[in-house]
Write a protein that holds these residues in place. Structure first.
Motif, mmCIF file in Angstrom:
data_model
loop_
_atom_site.group_PDB
_atom_site.id
_atom_site.type_symbol
_atom_site.label_atom_id
_atom_site.label_comp_id
_atom_site.label_asym_id
_atom_site.label_seq_id
_atom_site.Cartn_x
_atom_site.Cartn_y
_atom_site.Cartn_z
ATOM 1 N N ARG A 118 0.846 -1.188 0.000
ATOM 2 C CA ARG A 118 0.000 0.000 0.000
ATOM 3 C C ARG A 118 0.883 1.240 0.000
ATOM 4 O O ARG A 118 2.057 1.192 0.383
ATOM 5 C CB ARG A 118 -0.909 0.021 1.230
ATOM 6 C CG ARG A 118 -1.699 -1.254 1.467
ATOM 7 C CD ARG A 118 -2.641 -1.561 0.337
ATOM 8 N NE ARG A 118 -3.575 -2.632 0.688
ATOM 9 C CZ ARG A 118 -4.403 -3.211 -0.164
ATOM 10 N NH1 ARG A 118 -4.425 -2.822 -1.425
ATOM 11 N NH2 ARG A 118 -5.212 -4.176 0.231
ATOM 12 N N ARG B 177 0.797 5.108 1.581
ATOM 13 C CA ARG B 177 0.082 5.980 2.512
ATOM 14 C C ARG B 177 0.974 7.141 2.912
ATOM 15 O O ARG B 177 2.174 7.156 2.621
ATOM 16 C CB ARG B 177 -0.352 5.193 3.759
ATOM 17 C CG ARG B 177 -1.328 4.063 3.453
ATOM 18 C CD ARG B 177 -1.890 3.439 4.710
ATOM 19 N NE ARG B 177 -2.825 2.354 4.365
ATOM 20 C CZ ARG B 177 -2.738 1.114 4.801
ATOM 21 N NH1 ARG B 177 -1.758 0.772 5.621
ATOM 22 N NH2 ARG B 177 -3.614 0.208 4.428
ATOM 23 N N THR C 87 -5.076 6.372 7.394
ATOM 24 C CA THR C 87 -5.566 5.018 7.080
ATOM 25 C C THR C 87 -5.972 4.874 5.610
ATOM 26 O O THR C 87 -6.218 3.768 5.152
ATOM 27 C CB THR C 87 -6.764 4.660 7.964
ATOM 28 O OG1 THR C 87 -7.873 5.523 7.660
ATOM 29 C CG2 THR C 87 -6.408 4.804 9.444
ATOM 30 N N TRP C 88 -6.050 5.985 4.903
ATOM 31 C CA TRP C 88 -6.451 5.925 3.498
ATOM 32 C C TRP C 88 -5.252 5.579 2.624
ATOM 33 O O TRP C 88 -4.138 6.062 2.846
ATOM 34 C CB TRP C 88 -7.018 7.264 3.054
ATOM 35 C CG TRP C 88 -8.430 7.526 3.515
ATOM 36 C CD1 TRP C 88 -9.108 6.844 4.484
ATOM 37 C CD2 TRP C 88 -9.300 8.542 3.030
ATOM 38 N NE1 TRP C 88 -10.367 7.382 4.640
ATOM 39 C CE2 TRP C 88 -10.509 8.430 3.761
ATOM 40 C CE3 TRP C 88 -9.190 9.535 2.082
ATOM 41 C CZ2 TRP C 88 -11.588 9.283 3.535
ATOM 42 C CZ3 TRP C 88 -10.258 10.381 1.849
ATOM 43 C CH2 TRP C 88 -11.454 10.254 2.579
ATOM 44 N N ASN C 89 -5.495 4.756 1.613
ATOM 45 C CA ASN C 89 -4.453 4.450 0.637
ATOM 46 C C ASN C 89 -4.350 5.563 -0.399
ATOM 47 O O ASN C 89 -5.302 6.309 -0.632
ATOM 48 C CB ASN C 89 -4.746 3.128 -0.069
ATOM 49 C CG ASN C 89 -4.704 1.945 0.868
ATOM 50 O OD1 ASN C 89 -3.946 1.932 1.842
ATOM 51 N ND2 ASN C 89 -5.518 0.937 0.600
ATOM 52 N N PHE D 194 -10.031 7.309 -0.589
ATOM 53 C CA PHE D 194 -8.619 7.193 -0.933
ATOM 54 C C PHE D 194 -8.145 8.504 -1.562
ATOM 55 O O PHE D 194 -8.950 9.382 -1.916
ATOM 56 C CB PHE D 194 -8.375 6.020 -1.894
ATOM 57 C CG PHE D 194 -8.933 6.205 -3.287
ATOM 58 C CD1 PHE D 194 -8.131 6.670 -4.328
ATOM 59 C CD2 PHE D 194 -10.260 5.899 -3.575
ATOM 60 C CE1 PHE D 194 -8.644 6.835 -5.612
ATOM 61 C CE2 PHE D 194 -10.777 6.045 -4.851
ATOM 62 C CZ PHE D 194 -9.957 6.523 -5.866
#
Length: 486
Positions: free
Chosen positions: A435, A437, A446-448, A475
């Motif tokens: 991922r 981030r 916490t968002w990609n 995202f």
């Protein structure tokens, strides 16, 4: 095979029929492990990871090889199995007997072309040799050239990002100075067309199936064919926030974009191209017609009758005008009621794809030409009388740089990155996934971040100009330049 301290293991998985046909290669060079993978017969994608010592590198390589063998891969000799053929539309383009259209300018790409995208800034074209060219909005000069590994099926815009779907199964982001891989489609999927809406990718294939992927390239759902069964050749797919609309050999089918539930199915002749506006769909079909359908119900409201097979279509202002291109090198225009207003000859082949923008029709053709046609009433009336302008022939400057898809990007020192502004993002392992981030407190940690697939390496840090929340949230998208922090 071992050469100069290197140990290389080459594996292949090749299934009968239309199944997987891919390779996986692991090369250990002291403390470095390089993975190369992709469709057999292509260069594929590669990445290298460095370890603390050679023993750790060898252990991880063996682990990767074992995992692939469990999935059915076997050791093989490179070059024995050949690349599988991709599906390309073959058209016997004929010469139009209509008067010539008012062509303002034309650009020859060198091979038959499918991809076209136009806005107020530029005109883009992509051809079957993988060449993508950007011209200025007036079509006066070539501003940029990309060379992709294989042929371009289509070009589409999502937010500020221009994407090219290619025969190698990858979807490339062309919005930066170097093309980067944004989506990797499974080798068993033979892409015919694709569309992207807020990072959600819809792919239609030669079996009439629809495949959906999210912004992280993770499969969401797929349908093997339309509800009637037996559909093939999905040459049309369009999507919006609500639905995915697929045109195939038996008509047009709409699916809920989130769940994949079928919403409606409308029978027509085999669909060869599709266009969408806010409330309407336009399906060019083998029966010489453009069918205009309501998005909410699939009901056909208008039928535009051409004189030969329709290869492409477009519209203006939600159906105020409907345009079509046939396999006899003709362009048509119809009004909202489906009445034909005019038919003219392209003089440069049959239009595989088209777009209407700012009183002009842009076409890409079987002759490999991107052409701009003047669609104003005055120009059309003149053309009907045989009075057309001399088309300007645009050529690429010999000094124009052609950029290939690569993992090479500009780098920046960590100390300088803090001063340069922008946002720092990090590649973070999450199970078998990587991922991207950010830890910047201005953003949701916490968002990609939607980020090029071919740049991702565990622990790697990058400086991006800006992060913007996606239209529907959940995202971020990286805008502007990307630089590797070293």
């Amino acid at each position: 095979m071992s050469t100069s301290g290197k140990k290389r293991t080459y594996l292949e998985l090749s299934e009968e029929g239309e199944g997987s046909h891919k390779f996986y290669e692991v090369t250990v060079d002291n403390c470095d492990v390089t993975i190369r993978y992709g469709r057999i017969g292509t260069d594929g994608q590669s990445s290298t990871k460095s370890y603390g010592d050679a023993t750790k590198a060898q252990k991880d390589a063996e682990k990767k090889i074992k995992a692939k063998k469990k999935k059915g891969y076997d050791e093989a000799v490179m070059g024995v199995r050949q690349k599988r053929a991709v599906t390309r539309r073959s058209v016997n383009s004929k010469t139009s007997t209509a008067p010539p259209a008012p062509v303002l300018w034309r650009f020859a790409t060198g091979s038959d072309a499918f991809g076209v995208y136009v806005d107020h800034q530029a005109c883009w074209v992509g051809n079957q040799e993988g060449r993508v060219v950007r011209l200025d909005a007036q079509g006066s000069t070539v501003e940029q050239q990309f060379q992709l590994p294989q042929g371009v099926k289509c070009l589409c815009m999502d937010d500020d990002f221009l994407y090219a779907g290619c025969d190698d199964g990858n979807v490339y982001d062309l919005s930066r100075n170097v093309p980067h891989v944004s989506y990797e489609i499974d080798e068993s999927v033979n892409i015919l067309w694709l569309d992207i809406c807020d990072g959600v990718l819809a792919v239609s294939d030669d079996h009439g199936a629809v495949h959906m992927f999210n912004h992280e390239n993770e499969g969401q759902w797929h349908h093997p064919a339309s509800s009637g069964g037996g559909a093939t050749s999905g040459w049309m797919v369009r999507c919006d926030d609500q639905a995915v609309y697929q045109g195939h050999s038996q008509g047009v089918t709409a699916y809920n974009i989130q769940t994949g539930r079928e919403l409606w199915n409308t029978a027509t002749a085999s669909v060869l191209f599709g266009w969408q506006e806010q409330t309407l769909l336009f399906a060019g079909a083998l029966d010489n017609k453009v069918h205009v359908l309501a998005k909410d119900s699939g009901k056909i409201s208008v039928v535009c009758q051409c004189d030969s097979t329709v290869l492409s279509c477009a519209s203006a202002e939600d159906g105020k005008y409907v345009f079509a291109g046939d396999d006899c090198s003709s362009i048509y225009c119809f009004d909202q009621a489906g009445e034909r207003l005019w038919k003219l000859a392209t003089t440069c082949g049959s239009a595989y794809s088209m777009q209407y923008y700012d009183d002009k029709v842009y076409i890409v053709t079987t002759d490999g030409v991107l052409a701009c046609l003047d669609a104003t009433e005055t120009a059309i009336q003149d053309a009907k009388q045989g009075k057309v302008p001399t088309a300007k022939v645009v050529k690429a400057d010999k000094a124009a740089v052609t950029t290939t898809a690569d993992t090479a990007i500009e780098s920046v020192q960590a100390s300088a990155a803090r001063k340069d502004g922008g946002v720092v993002v990090t590649c973070v392992p999450e199970g078998s996934k990587l991922r991207v981030r950010t830890e910047d407190d201005k953003y949701n940690a916490t968002w990609n971040v939607q980020f090029p697939k071919n740049l991702r390496q565990a622990g790697a840090k990058f400086l991006v100009d800006e992060l913007k929340e996606s239209k529907n949230g959940g995202f971020y998208r990286a805008h502007g330049n990307i630089r590797r922090i070293v």
